[in-house]
Motif scaffolding. Structure first.
Motif, PDB file in Angstrom:
ATOM      1  N   THR A 114     -17.610   6.269   8.301  1.00 37.72           N
ATOM      2  CA  THR A 114     -16.841   5.255   7.584  1.00 37.72           C
ATOM      3  C   THR A 114     -17.533   4.948   6.270  1.00 37.72           C
ATOM      4  O   THR A 114     -18.745   4.724   6.237  1.00 37.72           O
ATOM      5  N   ILE A 115     -16.748   4.960   5.204  1.00 34.97           N
ATOM      6  CA  ILE A 115     -17.235   4.581   3.877  1.00 34.97           C
ATOM      7  C   ILE A 115     -16.658   3.206   3.555  1.00 34.97           C
ATOM      8  O   ILE A 115     -15.442   3.006   3.636  1.00 34.97           O
ATOM      9  N   PHE A 116     -17.530   2.284   3.193  1.00 30.92           N
ATOM     10  CA  PHE A 116     -17.086   0.951   2.797  1.00 30.92           C
ATOM     11  C   PHE A 116     -17.135   0.841   1.279  1.00 30.92           C
ATOM     12  O   PHE A 116     -18.153   1.130   0.661  1.00 30.92           O
ATOM     13  N   LEU A 117     -16.015   0.434   0.699  1.00 32.85           N
ATOM     14  CA  LEU A 117     -15.970   0.160  -0.733  1.00 32.85           C
ATOM     15  C   LEU A 117     -15.752  -1.332  -0.911  1.00 32.85           C
ATOM     16  O   LEU A 117     -14.867  -1.911  -0.268  1.00 32.85           O
ATOM     17  N   THR A 118     -16.552  -1.921  -1.761  1.00 33.19           N
ATOM     18  CA  THR A 118     -16.333  -3.340  -2.029  1.00 33.19           C
ATOM     19  C   THR A 118     -15.110  -3.491  -2.918  1.00 33.19           C
ATOM     20  O   THR A 118     -14.869  -2.684  -3.815  1.00 33.19           O
ATOM     21  N   THR A 119     -14.353  -4.502  -2.632  1.00 26.85           N
ATOM     22  CA  THR A 119     -13.130  -4.761  -3.371  1.00 26.85           C
ATOM     23  C   THR A 119     -13.448  -5.179  -4.798  1.00 26.85           C
ATOM     24  O   THR A 119     -14.431  -5.882  -5.041  1.00 26.85           O
ATOM     25  N   ASN A 120     -12.625  -4.742  -5.714  1.00 24.73           N
ATOM     26  CA  ASN A 120     -12.720  -5.200  -7.092  1.00 24.73           C
ATOM     27  C   ASN A 120     -12.670  -6.730  -7.077  1.00 24.73           C
ATOM     28  O   ASN A 120     -11.845  -7.317  -6.373  1.00 24.73           O
ATOM     29  N   LEU A 121     -13.551  -7.374  -7.823  1.00 26.15           N
ATOM     30  CA  LEU A 121     -13.628  -8.837  -7.810  1.00 26.15           C
ATOM     31  C   LEU A 121     -12.288  -9.520  -8.065  1.00 26.15           C
ATOM     32  O   LEU A 121     -11.990 -10.551  -7.480  1.00 26.15           O
ATOM     33  N   LYS A 122     -11.464  -8.913  -8.916  1.00 25.15           N
ATOM     34  CA  LYS A 122     -10.203  -9.581  -9.226  1.00 25.15           C
ATOM     35  C   LYS A 122      -9.222  -9.554  -8.058  1.00 25.15           C
ATOM     36  O   LYS A 122      -8.198 -10.233  -8.098  1.00 25.15           O
ATOM     37  N   TYR A 123      -9.537  -8.771  -6.996  1.00 22.52           N
ATOM     38  CA  TYR A 123      -8.679  -8.731  -5.808  1.00 22.52           C
ATOM     39  C   TYR A 123      -9.391  -9.234  -4.551  1.00 22.52           C
ATOM     40  O   TYR A 123      -8.873  -9.088  -3.447  1.00 22.52           O
ATOM     41  N   SER A 124     -10.560  -9.830  -4.711  1.00 25.88           N
ATOM     42  CA  SER A 124     -11.372 -10.198  -3.543  1.00 25.88           C
ATOM     43  C   SER A 124     -10.728 -11.261  -2.650  1.00 25.88           C
ATOM     44  O   SER A 124     -11.077 -11.385  -1.488  1.00 25.88           O
ATOM     45  N   TYR A 125      -9.793 -12.003  -3.156  1.00 27.32           N
ATOM     46  CA  TYR A 125      -9.101 -13.039  -2.393  1.00 27.32           C
ATOM     47  C   TYR A 125      -7.814 -12.521  -1.757  1.00 27.32           C
ATOM     48  O   TYR A 125      -7.209 -13.176  -0.912  1.00 27.32           O
ATOM     49  N   LEU A 126      -7.387 -11.338  -2.162  1.00 29.35           N
ATOM     50  CA  LEU A 126      -6.037 -10.870  -1.898  1.00 29.35           C
ATOM     51  C   LEU A 126      -5.891 -10.158  -0.555  1.00 29.35           C
ATOM     52  O   LEU A 126      -6.708  -9.318  -0.189  1.00 29.35           O
ATOM     53  N   SER A 127      -4.840 -10.491   0.155  1.00 24.84           N
ATOM     54  CA  SER A 127      -4.485  -9.804   1.396  1.00 24.84           C
ATOM     55  C   SER A 127      -2.964  -9.815   1.533  1.00 24.84           C
ATOM     56  O   SER A 127      -2.284 -10.611   0.890  1.00 24.84           O
ATOM     57  N   SER A 128      -2.462  -8.935   2.370  1.00 22.66           N
ATOM     58  CA  SER A 128      -1.022  -8.923   2.627  1.00 22.66           C
ATOM     59  C   SER A 128      -0.572 -10.250   3.228  1.00 22.66           C
ATOM     60  O   SER A 128       0.535 -10.717   2.955  1.00 22.66           O
ATOM     61  N   SER A 129      -1.439 -10.876   4.013  1.00 28.13           N
ATOM     62  CA  SER A 129      -1.114 -12.185   4.606  1.00 28.13           C
ATOM     63  C   SER A 129      -0.896 -13.242   3.537  1.00 28.13           C
ATOM     64  O   SER A 129       0.020 -14.065   3.647  1.00 28.13           O
ATOM     65  N   VAL A 130      -1.733 -13.217   2.502  1.00 26.70           N
ATOM     66  CA  VAL A 130      -1.581 -14.163   1.382  1.00 26.70           C
ATOM     67  C   VAL A 130      -0.239 -13.925   0.698  1.00 26.70           C
ATOM     68  O   VAL A 130       0.488 -14.877   0.393  1.00 26.70           O
ATOM     69  N   VAL A 131       0.102 -12.667   0.475  1.00 24.49           N
ATOM     70  CA  VAL A 131       1.371 -12.333  -0.176  1.00 24.49           C
ATOM     71  C   VAL A 131       2.530 -12.861   0.665  1.00 24.49           C
ATOM     72  O   VAL A 131       3.453 -13.505   0.142  1.00 24.49           O
ATOM     73  N   ARG A 132       2.510 -12.597   1.959  1.00 23.66           N
ATOM     74  CA  ARG A 132       3.598 -13.042   2.831  1.00 23.66           C
ATOM     75  C   ARG A 132       3.708 -14.570   2.846  1.00 23.66           C
ATOM     76  O   ARG A 132       4.811 -15.120   2.803  1.00 23.66           O
ATOM     77  N   GLU A 133       2.591 -15.245   2.878  1.00 24.47           N
ATOM     78  CA  GLU A 133       2.604 -16.711   2.890  1.00 24.47           C
ATOM     79  C   GLU A 133       3.221 -17.264   1.609  1.00 24.47           C
ATOM     80  O   GLU A 133       4.105 -18.112   1.649  1.00 24.47           O
ATOM     81  N   PHE A 134       2.763 -16.783   0.470  1.00 17.97           N
ATOM     82  CA  PHE A 134       3.309 -17.249  -0.811  1.00 17.97           C
ATOM     83  C   PHE A 134       4.799 -16.933  -0.914  1.00 17.97           C
ATOM     84  O   PHE A 134       5.601 -17.771  -1.318  1.00 17.97           O
TER      85      PHE A 134
END
Length: 161
Positions: A114-134
């Motif tokens: 498994t390779i872990f990539l850290t998320t770009n800072l500008k997307y660090s808060y973002l998830s599909s759950s957040v999108v669905r909620e908004f």
């Protein structure tokens, strides 16, 4: 050939997902975006809709393919001859969960890494759950998802913008 899989439900696909696909596709020879068919989950979009949306967004990346799967990821990886899993990390809490899954997958199949990539800072808060909620409240999701998906997402909530 290094074939990797970036698995997820992608419900819906976000700018964070796109960033992970673009970045990881530069590391491996072939990247399969594996869309999980989890019948236990009540998805906003059907499996076919999610696959179609991802294909739409990745059509210009030559070494990326999109496919759906169900069951264990390590079993699907054997089917497609992939040995690398790509996962994004937004926060420390992601790491604890992802590390446990990575170790389990490696025990199940020692050839899987498994390779872990850290998320770009500008997307660090973002998830599909957040999108669905908004979206469910008619909130502005234009900073979260590609423009061509916005109306499709609102339509799932019977919201006309």
């Amino acid at each position: 050939m290094k074939r990797a899989i970036y698995p997820g439900s992608f419900d819906p696909m976000t700018f964070g997902h796109i960033d992970m696909i673009e970045r990881s596709s530069k590391i491996v020879d072939e990247l399969v975006v594996g869309v999980l068919n989890n019948s236990a989950k009540n998805s906003l979009f059907s499996l076919d809709e999610r696959v179609s949306m991802i294909k739409e967004m990745t059509s210009s990346i030559p070494n990326v393919t999109v496919a759906s799967f169900d069951g264990l990821l390590v079993d699907y990886m054997k089917e497609i001859d992939a040995t690398i899993i790509v996962r994004g990390l937004r926060a420390v809490t992601d790491f604890e969960y992802e590390l446990q899954i990575a170790q389990t997958n490696h025990v199940e199949n020692p050839d899987v890494e498994t390779i872990f990539l850290t998320t770009n800072l500008k997307y660090s808060y973002l998830s599909s759950s957040v999108v669905r909620e908004f979206a469910s409240y008619g909130g502005d999701i234009s900073k979260f998802v590609p423009e061509q998906f916005i109306e499709r997402i609102y339509a799932k909530y019977n919201i006309i913008k």
